[in-house]
Write a protein that holds these residues in place. Structure first.
Motif, PDB file in Angstrom:
ATOM      1  N   ASN A 175       3.392 -52.372  42.086  1.00 21.92           N
ATOM      2  CA  ASN A 175       2.959 -52.035  43.506  1.00 21.92           C
ATOM      3  C   ASN A 175       3.922 -50.704  44.169  1.00 21.92           C
ATOM      4  OD1 ASN A 175       1.031 -53.691  43.763  1.00 21.92           O
ATOM      5  ND2 ASN A 175       2.337 -55.278  44.418  1.00 21.92           N
ATOM      6  N   ARG A 176       5.224 -50.755  43.455  1.00 18.53           N
ATOM      7  CA  ARG A 176       6.198 -49.695  43.733  1.00 18.53           C
ATOM      8  C   ARG A 176       5.994 -48.560  43.213  1.00 18.53           C
ATOM      9  NH1 ARG A 176       9.920 -47.095  45.121  1.00 18.53           N
ATOM     10  NH2 ARG A 176      11.961 -46.367  44.186  1.00 18.53           N
ATOM     11  N   VAL A 177       5.423 -48.371  42.190  1.00 17.84           N
ATOM     12  CA  VAL A 177       4.741 -47.293  41.363  1.00 17.84           C
ATOM     13  C   VAL A 177       3.981 -46.579  42.029  1.00 17.84           C
ATOM     14  CG1 VAL A 177       4.284 -46.335  39.115  1.00 17.84           C
ATOM     15  CG2 VAL A 177       6.064 -47.923  39.019  1.00 17.84           C
ATOM     16  N   ALA A 178       2.721 -47.636  42.421  1.00 15.13           N
ATOM     17  CA  ALA A 178       1.629 -46.944  43.122  1.00 15.13           C
ATOM     18  C   ALA A 178       1.926 -46.634  44.341  1.00 15.13           C
ATOM     19  CB  ALA A 178       0.745 -48.287  43.177  1.00 15.13           C
ATOM     20  N   ALA A 179       2.851 -47.029  45.073  1.00 13.57           N
ATOM     21  CA  ALA A 179       3.034 -46.462  46.365  1.00 13.57           C
ATOM     22  C   ALA A 179       3.714 -44.936  46.453  1.00 13.57           C
ATOM     23  CB  ALA A 179       4.399 -47.410  47.130  1.00 13.57           C
ATOM     24  N   GLU A 201      10.785 -37.442  43.311  1.00 10.98           N
ATOM     25  CA  GLU A 201      11.477 -37.617  44.677  1.00 10.98           C
ATOM     26  C   GLU A 201      11.491 -39.106  45.274  1.00 10.98           C
ATOM     27  OE1 GLU A 201      12.264 -33.039  45.615  1.00 10.98           O
ATOM     28  OE2 GLU A 201      10.558 -33.990  46.565  1.00 10.98           O
ATOM     29  N   CYS A 202      10.174 -39.235  45.257  1.00 13.92           N
ATOM     30  CA  CYS A 202       9.795 -40.850  45.839  1.00 13.92           C
ATOM     31  C   CYS A 202      10.742 -41.817  45.229  1.00 13.92           C
ATOM     32  CB  CYS A 202       8.464 -41.240  45.778  1.00 13.92           C
ATOM     33  SG  CYS A 202       7.864 -42.739  46.396  1.00 13.92           S
ATOM     34  N   THR A 205      14.908 -41.182  45.937  1.00 15.72           N
ATOM     35  CA  THR A 205      15.471 -41.336  47.396  1.00 15.72           C
ATOM     36  C   THR A 205      16.782 -42.270  47.568  1.00 15.72           C
ATOM     37  OG1 THR A 205      13.938 -42.604  48.579  1.00 15.72           O
ATOM     38  CG2 THR A 205      13.667 -40.331  48.660  1.00 15.72           C
ATOM     39  N   PRO A 206      17.750 -42.490  48.430  1.00 18.98           N
ATOM     40  CA  PRO A 206      18.597 -43.412  48.579  1.00 18.98           C
ATOM     41  C   PRO A 206      17.705 -44.932  48.909  1.00 18.98           C
ATOM     42  CG  PRO A 206      19.405 -41.737  49.714  1.00 18.98           C
ATOM     43  CD  PRO A 206      18.069 -41.227  49.244  1.00 18.98           C
ATOM     44  N   GLU A 207      16.503 -44.636  49.651  1.00 16.32           N
ATOM     45  CA  GLU A 207      15.947 -45.961  49.906  1.00 16.32           C
ATOM     46  C   GLU A 207      15.131 -46.281  48.650  1.00 16.32           C
ATOM     47  OE1 GLU A 207      16.887 -43.597  53.275  1.00 16.32           O
ATOM     48  OE2 GLU A 207      15.684 -42.968  51.613  1.00 16.32           O
ATOM     49  N   GLY A 208      14.683 -45.291  47.893  1.00 15.55           N
ATOM     50  CA  GLY A 208      14.133 -45.629  46.620  1.00 15.55           C
ATOM     51  C   GLY A 208      14.929 -46.258  45.676  1.00 15.55           C
ATOM     52  N   PHE A 209      15.912 -45.647  45.487  1.00 22.86           N
ATOM     53  CA  PHE A 209      17.029 -46.415  44.491  1.00 22.86           C
ATOM     54  C   PHE A 209      17.249 -47.814  45.124  1.00 22.86           C
ATOM     55  CE2 PHE A 209      18.830 -41.859  43.759  1.00 22.86           C
ATOM     56  CZ  PHE A 209      18.196 -42.073  42.549  1.00 22.86           C
ATOM     57  N   VAL A 210      17.327 -48.229  46.377  1.00 18.82           N
ATOM     58  CA  VAL A 210      17.773 -49.542  46.618  1.00 18.82           C
ATOM     59  C   VAL A 210      16.474 -50.287  46.378  1.00 18.82           C
ATOM     60  CG1 VAL A 210      18.212 -51.197  48.734  1.00 18.82           C
ATOM     61  CG2 VAL A 210      19.444 -48.857  48.319  1.00 18.82           C
ATOM     62  N   GLU A 211      15.297 -49.865  46.601  1.00 18.95           N
ATOM     63  CA  GLU A 211      13.960 -50.530  46.370  1.00 18.95           C
ATOM     64  C   GLU A 211      13.858 -50.982  44.840  1.00 18.95           C
ATOM     65  OE1 GLU A 211       9.202 -50.568  47.278  1.00 18.95           O
ATOM     66  OE2 GLU A 211      10.696 -49.059  48.435  1.00 18.95           O
ATOM     67  N   THR A 212      14.352 -49.985  43.999  1.00 21.25           N
ATOM     68  CA  THR A 212      14.370 -50.199  42.687  1.00 21.25           C
ATOM     69  C   THR A 212      15.377 -51.225  42.254  1.00 21.25           C
ATOM     70  OG1 THR A 212      13.659 -48.139  41.977  1.00 21.25           O
ATOM     71  CG2 THR A 212      14.580 -49.165  40.243  1.00 21.25           C
TER      72      THR A 212
END
Length: 416
Positions: free
Chosen positions: A57-61, A321-322, A325-332
């Protein structure tokens, strides 16, 4: 290195086939020309994460954010590298690949990857020690989406019973003294993975680098000292004979019995440690003479293969880039539960949410890529000789000095 288990030179560049660690391929310069403009292909090494998983779902987003659909295909780690090399040879490369960081140099060496400058990506905020795994001949290929590494877990109950304060374990001598106290009190000392695979090299490297050794000189006095440390622990009964066949998973299973004072393992065991039936803690792996030893980095890079249709790169950049991002790194990081963001901003954001991960952030900040020092595609050949030397020494078939001397001879021949 999790135990289970990212852009164009010019398409016209003439490239010779390179004999590589995992496979052999020639990059002919691009993906197919009949790709759907609204569908972008993505490969990653996570077959354990199904189509309905948080990761999928993260990749799809990220595709949704770029206005396209991402078609995700997972492979296991080794199969992914081989398939990527084959696809480059056939001109069918996907738009984006997420792959284990030591494989970046393997793919880059064929010319199948574009650089971050070619794609217009800013990597100035990425920690240099983590980015180094993607640097080949001063060119940067891809961005780490996160990192994991090793540290020293301890059983607080065992240490307390033996009168050991983990804060006093700051070098090899103090660790060995702690092992003597723990075993003298009737518990087991330390377990680690000395298996004859990349996992064995991965676990030995903090001691190797912590002694000041260099992978270009496997038989240095510093390297010998590191291997003598391990064999000395076995001889003294501080570590079990099983370490010679232990993977990181089996090492962890041994630690979870509650019988051991210490275990060398990784960020990916954070949640498991919290669920153990005893109190646990984490301290850095000590260098020989004090301080934190550089531990090897695990984790994946996001890279973009060369495409014939260069108009696709703008959307590819948006997808990358998605993810970074700092938020993207944390979500991963929170999706996988064992990744530390590779930027200071991402690490700060993660610690705001999970301050207990501070020891792991510190460990990642001090970590080192296995292909750093411009080892590139030589690393797998050197690593194989290193783990072979470890096996020979742990089994008693050779002294540490003799085992490493043979390893240096064989590694030099393999990398000529």
């Amino acid at each position: 290195m999790q135990p289970t288990k990212p852009l164009v030179r010019t398409a016209a560049a003439g490239l010779a086939c390179a004999a590589l660690a995992f496979a052999t391929a020639c990059s002919s310069g691009g993906g197919t020309t009949d790709q759907d403009a609204d569908t972008y292909t993505w490969w990653d090494p996570y077959p354990q994460h199904a189509e309905d998983s948080d990761w999928a779902n993260r990749v799809a987003a990220c595709g949704d954010a770029a206005g396209v659909t991402i078609e995700r295909t997972p492979f296991d780690t080794t199969a992914l590298t081989n398939q990527a090399l084959l696809a480059a040879q056939e001109g069918t490369s996907p738009d984006v690949i997420l792959l284990d960081n030591p494989a970046v140099s393997t793919l880059a060496d064929t010319g199948m990857l574009s650089t971050v400058d070619d794609l217009g990506l800013d990597v100035s905020g990425v920690d240099e020690n983590l980015l180094a795994a993607g640097v080949v001949d001063d060119e940067t290929y891809g961005i780490p989406v996160g990192a994991n590494t090793l540290a020293l877990y301890y059983n607080a109950d065992v240490l307390t019973a033996a009168g050991v304060d983990p804060a006093t374990v700051t070098d090899w001598a103090s660790l060995t003294a702690a092992l003597e106290q723990v075993t003298g009190n009737g518990a087991k000392g330390i377990t680690f993975a000395g298996i004859g695979t990349e996992e064995g090299s991965f676990q030995f490297l903090p001691w190797f680098w912590g002694a000041g050794a260099d992978l270009r000189q496997l038989d240095s006095p510093e390297a010998v000292a590191a291997l003598e440390l391990w064999t000395g622990w076995l001889d003294a009964g501080y570590a079990p004979d099983s370490v010679i066949t232990n993977s990181q998973n089996t090492t962890w299973e041994e630690f979870l019995t509650g019988e051991y004072g210490f275990a060398v393992n990784g960020t990916w065991q954070v949640n498991s440690a919290l669920d153990a039936g005893f109190a646990t803690g984490v301290i850095p792996l000590p260098a020989q003479n004090g301080g934190t030893a550089p531990a090897p980095t695990g984790g994946e890079f996001i890279v973009a293969p060369v495409q014939t249709d260069t108009e696709r790169y703008d959307v590819t950049r948006q997808i990358v880039e998605c993810m970074t991002t700092p938020e993207g790194f944390v979500e991963t990081a929170t999706t996988f539960a064992y990744y530390i963001p590779p930027t200071a901003d991402g690490q700060t954001a993660l610690l705001e949410a999970q301050p207990e991960l501070q020891p792991w952030v510190d460990a990642v900040r001090g970590a080192k890529g296995r292909t750093s020092d411009n080892l590139g595609t030589d690393y797998p050949m050197i690593s194989e000789q290193l783990w072979t030397a470890v096996q020979n020494a742990l089994s008693g078939s050779a002294t540490p000095a003799d085992a490493l001397a043979q390893a240096q001879t064989d590694a030099a021949a393999a990398t000529e």
